[in-house]
Scaffold this active site. Sequence first.
Site, PDB file in Angstrom:
ATOM      1  N   ASN A  98      68.062 -19.422   5.392  1.00 56.17           N
ATOM      2  CA  ASN A  98      67.530 -20.747   5.734  1.00 56.17           C
ATOM      3  C   ASN A  98      68.653 -21.739   5.464  1.00 56.17           C
ATOM      4  O   ASN A  98      69.231 -21.732   4.386  1.00 56.17           O
ATOM      5  CB  ASN A  98      66.316 -21.040   4.843  1.00 56.17           C
ATOM      6  CG  ASN A  98      65.995 -22.523   4.765  1.00 56.17           C
ATOM      7  OD1 ASN A  98      66.161 -23.249   5.745  1.00 56.17           O
ATOM      8  ND2 ASN A  98      65.554 -22.980   3.610  1.00 56.17           N
ATOM      9  N   GLY A  99      68.980 -22.569   6.462  1.00 52.32           N
ATOM     10  CA  GLY A  99      70.037 -23.564   6.257  1.00 52.32           C
ATOM     11  C   GLY A  99      71.182 -23.363   7.232  1.00 52.32           C
ATOM     12  O   GLY A  99      71.026 -22.703   8.266  1.00 52.32           O
ATOM     13  N   GLU A 486      56.406 -36.419  20.304  1.00 56.91           N
ATOM     14  CA  GLU A 486      56.474 -35.092  19.692  1.00 56.91           C
ATOM     15  C   GLU A 486      55.304 -34.196  20.106  1.00 56.91           C
ATOM     16  O   GLU A 486      55.467 -32.980  20.179  1.00 56.91           O
ATOM     17  CB  GLU A 486      56.655 -35.147  18.174  1.00 56.91           C
ATOM     18  CG  GLU A 486      55.551 -35.758  17.378  1.00 56.91           C
ATOM     19  CD  GLU A 486      55.892 -35.900  15.890  1.00 56.91           C
ATOM     20  OE1 GLU A 486      56.792 -35.231  15.388  1.00 56.91           O
ATOM     21  OE2 GLU A 486      55.228 -36.715  15.229  1.00 56.91           O
TER      22      GLU A 486
HETATM   23  C1  F6R Z   1      56.453 -37.070  12.444  1.00 55.87           C
HETATM   24  C2  F6R Z   1      56.936 -36.259  11.346  1.00 55.87           C
HETATM   25  C3  F6R Z   1      58.371 -36.306  10.999  1.00 55.87           C
HETATM   26  C4  F6R Z   1      58.548 -36.429   9.475  1.00 55.87           C
HETATM   27  C5  F6R Z   1      60.020 -36.311   9.098  1.00 55.87           C
HETATM   28  C6  F6R Z   1      60.228 -36.481   7.599  1.00 55.87           C
HETATM   29  O1  F6R Z   1      55.139 -36.762  12.752  1.00 55.87           O
HETATM   30  O2  F6R Z   1      56.180 -35.564  10.731  1.00 55.87           O
HETATM   31  O3  F6R Z   1      59.055 -37.307  11.664  1.00 55.87           O
HETATM   32  O4  F6R Z   1      58.013 -37.658   9.074  1.00 55.87           O
HETATM   33  O5  F6R Z   1      60.520 -35.074   9.502  1.00 55.87           O
HETATM   34  O6  F6R Z   1      59.609 -35.449   6.902  1.00 55.87           O
HETATM   35  P1  F6R Z   1      59.202 -35.616   5.390  1.00 55.87           P
HETATM   36  O7  F6R Z   1      58.209 -36.711   5.312  1.00 55.87           O
HETATM   37  O8  F6R Z   1      58.655 -34.291   4.997  1.00 55.87           O
HETATM   38  O9  F6R Z   1      60.465 -35.963   4.640  1.00 55.87           O
END
Ligand code: F6R
Length: 607
Positions: A98-99, A486
């Site tokens: 992963n990565g 999306e």
């Molecule tokens: C939109 C969505 C993404 C996350 C983004 C950040 O529906 O889910 O744009 O907001 O990938 O993810 P987190 O909040 O997990 O850091």
Amino acid sequence: MCGIVGIVGTNPVAMQVVDALKRLEYRGYDSAGVATLENGHLTRLRAEGKLRNLELKLSQAPLTGAIGIGHTRWATHGRPNETNAHPHATDKLAVVHNGIIENFRPLKAELTAKGVVFETETDTEVVAQLVTDELRQGKTPMEAVAATLPRLRGAFALAFLFEGEENQLIGARHGAPLAVGYGEGEMYLGSDAPALSPFTDEVSYLEDGDWAVLTRDGVEIRDAGGHPVDRPRQTIPQGQFTANKGNHRHFMAKEIYEQPEVVARTIAHYVDFAEGRMRPLDLPVSFAALTRLSITACGGSYYAALVAKYWFEKLARLPVEIDVASEFRYREAPLEAGQLALFVSQSGETADTLASLHYAKAQGQHVVSVVNVPGSTMARDSAVVTPTLAGPEISVASTKATTCQYAVLLCLAILAGRQRGTLSLDDERRLVAALATVPGTMSDALKLEDMIEPYAREIARAHDVLYMGRGTSYPVALEGALKLKELSYIHAEGYAAGEFKHGPIALIDETVPVIVIAPHDAVFEKTVSNMQEVAARGGRILLITDALGSQEAAMDTMGTIVMPDCDPVVAPIVYAVAVQLLAYHTAVFMGKDVDQPRNLAKSVTVE
Ligand code: F6R
């Protein structure tokens, strides 16, 4: 991104591996694979697409080994086909990753010069080949991994399975999470603890640079310098991770409908309704001591940060600098020591946000994070966590976690206003009263679903959709556009209403729906003027407003969604429901994969 799993088990492990991978599918679902050892020999099965394709293959040709590794992929290097699917293997080992291995090109060139022939387009294959090269020189698996890890640059987590090694798995963590699980005569590795929850509730989290050797008897963890280290065992609450759709068709619908409850729960964590006051928070620094606040996040969480900027600046007169984490982390922003840096994330694992957090820490900032996943790396690396209590969010597109972020950030802004003396006790009581109405108003907004759905059918025919809003409705416009693109793959953009005339208005014709987010607030009339400029050019307007707004400005173009009345300060939380429902129904009508849209993943652990 990607999810990785490893099991040193006592029975055939392939289906256990798949079970764990199901809980990691939020990290990617481009392909999946599993490798086990049968009589000491590596066997592997991989399939393009979602995990169910791999499951089908396994049901036709089961793998029987009692030790194995598995992977669910979000493609970074190489197309999402079966050849590029993990595990990657040589005659000596299999590896899941992963990565990103950032220096894979020079490493690949070095190996190619030695005669190694690569089969895939992935960066991961260089890891398999590097370790194999060390093994060929006579090193043991542990020595070979120890020699290889310092050569890899980037952020990654790895799990290795070796030919002939029936009682040994090796995992390594460098910038991407990896948990070790403890069972009865079995040991596990997983990208997160919930993945291991069907097997164990005892885990320890590897720290950056750690690598771990798992046998059926336990684990030996070493740090980057090769020194044995202890990583404390933690008990993860069971039952927290059970996910089902209830009576809903999709997780997203269920999560949209959970919002009144989880937002209420989140607000109650910060507000003492009996007193009509905010609860005191044990923050590392008082808001009163700050000259500025920085907020960093990605995607929808960044839009939550943008709403928060309006709240903090207005309610607490605190200047706020916000940035998307992928820009912040490399901008080398000068940060005055002792200030507060706030990070917003559902997963708590977003690589860019995490890197920004570490940068801020190194610059002497007090680090507080608004995180939904307890035990996530971000939660663990922050001085204080101000949690969102949305519960597990399964649908890739965020809904309930986003509105809970809005709620937490508004609570923090109110607290900041009190600490900085910009809000009186009466102001606080008025704002608390507004917060108290949110769950009920969200429930009322959900009742508009049947009215919103026909608009979604119209939106589904468009190639481009524009959203506009002013003030705190501007980030809601951005959020609406993000949700729509999306989920439905329709091109959509959100704009500050006043910016339309500076360019985007050129896009307007009768085929482009323009969704206007405009509660009847202090900037309502300004937004309506911008809306009229669009209508005058033939734009088709769907106005999302309240009763008063509809009375004053409803237009006979596409339509008006009349939202329940609410205090303008909480309007972003309530209006988010309308843009979620619109995007959801557009995608459902178009037959899209609502919970797992193409090319996306729930947790974005690569930069
Ligand atoms: C939109 C969505 C993404 C996350 C983004 C950040 O529906 O889910 O744009 O907001 O990938 O993810 P987190 O909040 O997990 O850091």
